[in-house]
Design a protein around this motif. Sequence first.
Motif, mmCIF file in Angstrom:
data_model
loop_
_atom_site.group_PDB
_atom_site.id
_atom_site.type_symbol
_atom_site.label_atom_id
_atom_site.label_comp_id
_atom_site.label_asym_id
_atom_site.label_seq_id
_atom_site.Cartn_x
_atom_site.Cartn_y
_atom_site.Cartn_z
ATOM 1 N N THR A 159 0.502 12.167 6.500
ATOM 2 C CA THR A 159 1.924 11.823 6.496
ATOM 3 C C THR A 159 2.388 11.188 7.810
ATOM 4 O OG1 THR A 159 2.520 13.470 4.830
ATOM 5 C CG2 THR A 159 4.240 12.850 6.395
ATOM 6 N N VAL A 160 3.225 10.156 7.666
ATOM 7 C CA VAL A 160 3.933 9.549 8.795
ATOM 8 C C VAL A 160 5.379 10.007 8.704
ATOM 9 C CG1 VAL A 160 4.504 7.412 9.993
ATOM 10 C CG2 VAL A 160 2.409 7.539 8.618
ATOM 11 N N ILE A 187 0.852 -1.179 0.000
ATOM 12 C CA ILE A 187 0.000 0.000 0.000
ATOM 13 C C ILE A 187 0.893 1.236 0.000
ATOM 14 C CG2 ILE A 187 -0.172 0.046 2.533
ATOM 15 C CD1 ILE A 187 -3.056 1.084 2.189
ATOM 16 N N THR A 188 0.423 2.292 -0.648
ATOM 17 C CA THR A 188 1.166 3.551 -0.671
ATOM 18 C C THR A 188 0.609 4.479 0.401
ATOM 19 O OG1 THR A 188 1.611 3.348 -3.038
ATOM 20 C CG2 THR A 188 1.864 5.530 -2.070
ATOM 21 N N VAL A 189 1.393 4.726 1.410
ATOM 22 C CA VAL A 189 1.065 5.656 2.498
ATOM 23 C C VAL A 189 1.479 7.055 2.044
ATOM 24 C CG1 VAL A 189 1.723 6.289 4.864
ATOM 25 C CG2 VAL A 189 1.282 3.877 4.283
ATOM 26 N N PRO A 190 0.663 8.115 2.268
ATOM 27 C CA PRO A 190 -0.389 8.221 3.265
ATOM 28 C C PRO A 190 -1.815 8.102 2.726
ATOM 29 C CG PRO A 190 0.186 10.422 2.571
ATOM 30 C CD PRO A 190 1.002 9.465 1.735
ATOM 31 N N PHE A 191 -2.019 7.397 1.654
ATOM 32 C CA PHE A 191 -3.354 7.322 1.071
ATOM 33 C C PHE A 191 -4.135 6.147 1.654
ATOM 34 C CE2 PHE A 191 -0.452 9.198 -2.100
ATOM 35 C CZ PHE A 191 -0.995 10.483 -2.120
ATOM 36 N N CYS A 192 -5.400 6.396 1.995
ATOM 37 C CA CYS A 192 -6.219 5.371 2.644
ATOM 38 C C CYS A 192 -6.475 4.210 1.686
ATOM 39 C CB CYS A 192 -7.539 5.975 3.119
ATOM 40 S SG CYS A 192 -8.665 6.470 1.798
ATOM 41 N N PRO A 193 -6.735 3.004 2.199
ATOM 42 C CA PRO A 193 -6.891 1.825 1.333
ATOM 43 C C PRO A 193 -8.108 1.910 0.413
ATOM 44 C CG PRO A 193 -7.440 1.299 3.611
ATOM 45 C CD PRO A 193 -6.783 2.646 3.617
ATOM 46 N N GLU A 194 -9.056 2.792 0.708
ATOM 47 C CA GLU A 194 -10.212 2.966 -0.175
ATOM 48 C C GLU A 194 -9.859 3.758 -1.431
ATOM 49 O OE1 GLU A 194 -11.866 2.608 4.050
ATOM 50 O OE2 GLU A 194 -10.162 3.590 3.069
ATOM 51 N N SER A 195 -8.740 4.454 -1.412
ATOM 52 C CA SER A 195 -8.386 5.361 -2.511
ATOM 53 C C SER A 195 -7.625 4.653 -3.620
ATOM 54 C CB SER A 195 -7.539 6.516 -1.972
ATOM 55 O OG SER A 195 -6.246 6.059 -1.608
ATOM 56 N N LYS A 196 -7.689 5.239 -4.805
ATOM 57 C CA LYS A 196 -6.928 4.726 -5.945
ATOM 58 C C LYS A 196 -5.430 4.931 -5.749
ATOM 59 C CE LYS A 196 -10.749 5.779 -9.115
ATOM 60 N NZ LYS A 196 -11.218 6.661 -10.215
ATOM 61 N N LEU A 197 -5.059 6.067 -5.151
ATOM 62 C CA LEU A 197 -3.641 6.376 -4.993
ATOM 63 C C LEU A 197 -2.939 5.433 -4.025
ATOM 64 C CD1 LEU A 197 -3.722 10.284 -4.936
ATOM 65 C CD2 LEU A 197 -2.772 8.815 -6.717
ATOM 66 N N SER A 198 -3.693 4.756 -3.167
ATOM 67 C CA SER A 198 -3.082 3.790 -2.251
ATOM 68 C C SER A 198 -2.621 2.533 -2.966
ATOM 69 C CB SER A 198 -4.081 3.399 -1.158
ATOM 70 O OG SER A 198 -5.124 2.592 -1.690
ATOM 71 N N GLY A 199 -3.214 2.305 -4.166
ATOM 72 C CA GLY A 199 -2.938 1.072 -4.888
ATOM 73 C C GLY A 199 -3.823 -0.079 -4.456
ATOM 74 N N VAL A 200 -4.715 0.162 -3.485
ATOM 75 C CA VAL A 200 -5.577 -0.897 -2.957
ATOM 76 C C VAL A 200 -6.993 -0.767 -3.512
ATOM 77 C CG1 VAL A 200 -6.528 -1.948 -0.862
ATOM 78 C CG2 VAL A 200 -4.185 -1.067 -0.867
ATOM 79 N N ASN A 201 -7.595 0.427 -3.338
ATOM 80 C CA ASN A 201 -8.913 0.727 -3.909
ATOM 81 C C ASN A 201 -9.980 -0.253 -3.416
ATOM 82 O OD1 ASN A 201 -10.644 2.295 -5.454
ATOM 83 N ND2 ASN A 201 -10.286 1.128 -7.331
#
Length: 588
Positions: free
Chosen positions: A193-194, A70-84
């Motif tokens: 951001t972390v 997963i790409t942080v800091p994007f939430c797992p529901e988002s496309k930018l997280s890579g999870v969607n």
Amino acid sequence: MRKAHLILVGLLLSFVAKATNDIPRSEYPRPQFERSTWVNLNGTWTYELDSDNTGNKRNLPTSKSLSGTITVPFCPESKLSGVNHTDFIKRIWYQRSLTIPTDWENKKILLHFGAVDYVAEIYLDGRMVGFHYGGSTPFSIDLTQITKPGQTYNLVVAASDNPRSGLQACGKQSLEKSSFACFYTRVTGIWQTVWMEAVSTYGLESAITSPNIDNKQLTITPQFYQISDGQTLEVTLYDGQRKVAQQISQCANGSDLTLPIKKMKLWSPETPHLYGITYRIKDAKGQVIDEVKSYVGMRKVHTANGQFYLNNEPYFQRLVMNQGYYPDGIWTAPTDEALKNDILLGKAAGFNGARLHQKIFEERFHYWADKLGFITWVESPNGGMDPNNEVASRNFLSEWAEILERDRNHPSIITWSPFTLFSRITPTFIRLIFDTQKITKAIDPSRPFNDLTSFHCVTDIWSIMNYESDVTRFALKLKPDKNKAEYTNQPLFIGEFGGLVWETSESAKGTWGHGGMFTNEDDIYECLEKLVDAIQTSGNITGFCYTQLTDIEQEKNGIYNYNREPKLNVERVKSIFEKIPSRPTKKK
């Protein structure tokens, strides 16, 4: 030889710049309290969904790799997280390695999280080192005693989220499986951001800035991690590169430093002047042991005699509702530039500010509002919580206090507005409103407090909601209920109006909006102008908030579409809203 060396240095700098750019949201996340020694931890982490809550039994706190990336800091529901993954997520685990830089010896080592929705548990090498309740506020974990510079550790984060419980504030996140009406895709887990920073053990923990334009001075109230004998704090105020004031004092928690400012320049949306601040802490030998960069805007907001004042002059607030959703990042802007762009879009359409609706925005948004000159109302994501539940109230008050503490130094924020509108008002809820007002005034007495949009218990502003598109009915509602005991000539503000729907796609199926559906673009301008004219001629309105800046998913009452492209003639919209000037025209 020197030329070859320069080429090599250039290539190295180019590589470093590219590496930095490869980190999503690589900018410093806390623009009003900036240190130079820090590490951004955004990027690729491993993750695993835990729908049956068996992660602890499966020993995930010690896992050195989870099942997906997963790409942080994007939430797992988002496309930018890579999870969607847009279905409900009850629990999610994150993992990455964490290396403490070798030059952080003898420093306090802090691990920061911008926001994690909703309950966060932090594990280091399988040991739980911290936790946090609240989906919108930052928190820090002190790793000093459990880590050593130069060594690598295994960092695991577990986030639990239950928006249907009624115990947590979740804003406009849908409580149904899919988004509908004015409720949208949910947000779970890490969404800001972390990062990690090294600080002196005797460093500055926080500093409250209190502008006093009437006495032409700035008061600083510091808080330190620890204090040693002979330790001093040096505060320097700059106008650009020019030093305009400086004070040096022995370090003491809560002990004010006052800086007089000659030829003071005020902050306003028209002239957003910011003074730079440098905090330096020196030990007994005069050595600098901590340095923090900040800024301040000298301005004053208050209400009196049925008016809202900015810098002691009446000021008309032309606000637009901004809910801070993005097609690819949901609650998280894809870039820092996107945060800045939303403010520019609002200004281009004739607004001098925004009501930040049902969401706590990233602090970088407030930085751009400070810098560009854009006033804002801060509103909690109170949707989804049951304010009549004591546990929900306790959760809310904790998080609201953290919101105030994070954002109270931003000059662009002019009103605290914790609640929106709830259908069931009980004694428990009224108690929560009064407690929230007391906490708000204790932490920040300098700004007006607006309790709810259309129901009032204890408020500095009398806000109303009016989505009538018929101008006659709209005009009849532009007045407060003077029979209510709570009305004491507060400034009258239209908290929400407009919501005019203009659907430009081929199909309007599933389209939702607050106002009427328009099929002719010119009819929208005609209706909008009539509404603004009614506000102007009413004679008692001190500001408004138009719904809204952009479309969001199925809600199509934006001036811009969800991708931030104009749906309407922005210049024409601007000319209509600016018929009401920010400041009243002075008679000659």
